[in-house]
Every structure is written in C-alpha cells, then in structure tokens.
Scaffold this motif. Structure first.
Motif, short mmCIF file in Angstrom:
data_model
loop_
_atom_site.label_atom_id
_atom_site.label_comp_id
_atom_site.label_asym_id
_atom_site.label_seq_id
_atom_site.Cartn_x
_atom_site.Cartn_y
_atom_site.Cartn_z
N LEU A 170 0.83 -1.19 0.00
CA LEU A 170 0.00 0.00 0.00
C LEU A 170 0.87 1.25 0.00
N GLU A 171 0.45 2.24 -0.80
CA GLU A 171 1.16 3.51 -0.85
C GLU A 171 0.15 4.65 -0.70
N LEU A 172 0.65 5.79 -0.29
CA LEU A 172 -0.17 7.00 -0.29
C LEU A 172 -0.17 7.56 -1.71
N ILE A 173 -1.35 7.73 -2.29
CA ILE A 173 -1.49 8.17 -3.67
C ILE A 173 -1.99 9.60 -3.68
N ILE A 174 -1.34 10.44 -4.48
CA ILE A 174 -1.71 11.85 -4.57
C ILE A 174 -2.18 12.17 -5.98
N GLY A 175 -3.37 12.74 -6.07
CA GLY A 175 -3.82 13.34 -7.31
C GLY A 175 -3.39 14.80 -7.28
N SER A 176 -2.49 15.18 -8.18
CA SER A 176 -1.87 16.50 -8.11
C SER A 176 -2.67 17.52 -8.90
#
Length: 338
Positions: A170-176
């Motif tokens: 699991l990773e932290l996902i960022i929508g930029s």
C-alpha cells in the motif's frame, strides 16, 4: 421519514457513523443522532463551536475522528466514564501550529483534503491567497510532531491509499493539481519530502461481458464524453480477455482530443467511418479553458471475444487532467452455431 435538526442556517457538510451513532457535521456545529428506529431516534448537540468545513479532511485515525474546523484541526473522540457510560469530546489538535491554520484561504477551504497513512495524518489546504491546495502538514501520532511537506505535496488535489503498481504494497497516492497528467505515490516507508514516483493517470473500467459471459461479442463502437483544460490527448486501450495483471494485454487506440477542433456544438453524434470530434460545451476552445468534448469512434474494435475491458488515460505525455462523464460501448452478440 425524516429527522429535523435545529435551525442553524448552516448546510450539512458531512455525515459519519461512529460507535453506532450518526454524527452530522456543519461548518460550526456537530450533532449526534441516536436510536435504532425513527420512533426512538433523538438528536443532541455535540459541539456549538467546532464543525467541519471540508468533508475530505474528516478521517478516522485510531479511535478518533479528525476534521478541519474554522479554528484548525479538531478531534472527536469517545471518552469512557465507566463500564457502561461514555461521553463524546471535541478537542483541538493543532493549537501548537495554530497560526498556520489561521492563514487558510477560507473561501476555498472546501478543497482541503487529508489522509491517514503509516500512523500519520496528512492534510493539504489553500494557504494565504491560493485558490488550490498549496500547503501540506503531516502530523505524527507517535511523537505528536508537525512537519511541513514539500514537492508535489504543495499541489495536492486529492488523496487515497492503494497499490498502483501491483507490488502488494500500500502507498499513499496523490492526485496533483499540477496539470501534468500524472498521479504520485509515496512508498510504505518514511520518505516524505520529495516529489514521489510518477504514474500516468488513467481509469480502468470493469471487464464487460454483457450479462452473457458464455457468448462471444462482436465489438463495434465506443462513445466518450469527457472534459479537460487546455490542449489534451486521450488514449484508449482495450483488451479482450480477463487478465490478472493490470499492465498486460492492452491494445491501443490513440485519440487526440483537442479543444480547438471544430464540430457540432449541439447534437449528440452518430457513428461515422472515421474519428469525429464534437465539442458539446465549448468555452472558447483555447489553452487553459475547460472544454467538454464528445467523441465517437466508428472504425470498430477489432475482432470478437467473450469479454472486453477498457483503459482511458494518457500515454506518458505531459497531458492535463481529465474528467470522464460517460462511456458507452456498442457490441453485437454472435449467435452460437447449432
């Protein structure tokens, strides 16, 4: 059936269930709804001073609910008074860094967003005169420290937690909000202050069998309604069999969607023997201006199969973000031979 809340003149920003009760968040107030049926339900006040001003900051962390209020971050938590009695407390969390939260551009505070990852609460918000999230704080539950995040954390539009590269981590996902057509991931470790690892943004639709997985379909056409800002390209991939690996088996159909292409601004298009572009709602058709386009591809999708699946996104270019409103797929069921 309905429940009447006190007349506060405020809108409801968020609803949550917390320890079997429902909590209603307004910008400056919180209410609790208890009871199992309409006849037994009751409304009580939890807070008359602290509410939630951005629903995407309301997150469950350990035993608490954390949310952004006009006075900074607050926690809502249950306090056990005895073995059969408890109460709900609403307490400030960000008093130590309160001046920074006071600098939020409250006219755009609803764009603020947060996530809980690796025992840390990360929140992004528009600071000073910014109209997009440009500042990110990270709060560590273990040492209770606040740290400012940099890189793409200064351009966060949304957060989620997931596995984007099929590595079972699991990773932290960022929508930029940086219009580069990519999402960014932070791996499951302590590396935060950087630009993350970029991934091309895309949408993968569920495999489609038309309710008849035993029958072969002759694939015909697809229809897309999408929106983006500026000059942009949209790529369509499809695959005709079920695959466990996300990256395998895709066939590409490149479609250049450009807001400057002219076309009918009123009618929903029919299918034509060539790619046709139809600006349904055009706002000038220049770079940086949002334009909604509809495209139909009449060339046909090659072959036939029992399943088909679509992927929509960019292809490694510096494309801008897009919104997908509608995707329609046309097919014909191939009659089985006796």
């Amino acid at each position: 059936n309905f429940i009447t809340l006190p007349d506060t003149g405020e809108s409801i920003y968020a609803l949550i269930e917390y320890f079997d009760d429902v909590y209603v968040f307004m910008p400056s107030k919180i209410y609790k709804i208890t009871g199992e049926t309409i006849s037994t339900m009751a409304v009580s006040v939890v807070s008359q001073t602290a509410g939630c001003v951005a629903r995407n900051t309301l997150k469950h962390a350990r035993q608490d609910m954390i949310f952004l209020s006009y006075n900074g971050l607050y926690t809502l938590n249950r306090v056990l008074m005895s073995s059969n009695e408890n109460t709900i407390d609403v307490t400030p969390l960000s008093a130590k860094v309160g001046d920074t939260f006071k600098a939020i551009n409250w006219d755009y505070a609803d764009k603020s967003c947060a996530s809980v990852f690796n025992e840390q609460y990360v929140i992004s918000f528009p600071k000073d005169s910014a109209t997009q999230n440009n500042f990110t704080f990270l709060y560590n539950f273990e040492n209770k420290n606040w740290t400012i995040q940099t890189g793409k954390f200064g351009q966060v539009a949304s957060y989620t937690v997931g596995d984007v590269d099929a590595d079972s981590q699991l990773e932290l996902i960022i929508g930029s909000s940086a219009q580069d057509g990519q999402i960014y991931k932070w791996p499951n470790d302590d590396v935060w202050n950087d630009n993350g690892q970029p991934f091309d943004s895309h949408i993968i639709l569920a495999p489609f069998a038309g309710g008849m997985p035993e029958s072969r379909k002759r694939h015909k056409f697809f229809f897309i309604e999408a929106e983006a800002s500026g000059d942009w390209d949209l790529y369509i991939w499809y695959r005709k069999e079920l695959r466990a690996v996300i990256t395998a088996g895709w066939l590409e159909k490149t479609i250049s969607l450009n807001p400057n292409i002219s076309g009918s601004a009123t009618a929903i298009p029919s299918f034509y023997p060539v790619n046709s572009f139809y600006p349904v709602t055009a706002f000038g058709g220049v770079s940086g201006v949002e334009t909604k386009l509809v495209i139909s591809d009449g060339k046909g999708l090659s072959g036939q199969s029992k399943y088909i699946q679509f992927k929509i996104g960019n292809n490694g270019n510096s494309n801008e973000h897009f919104k997908l409103f509608k995707f329609i797929y046309y097919y014909r069921v191939k009659k089985p031979r006796p």
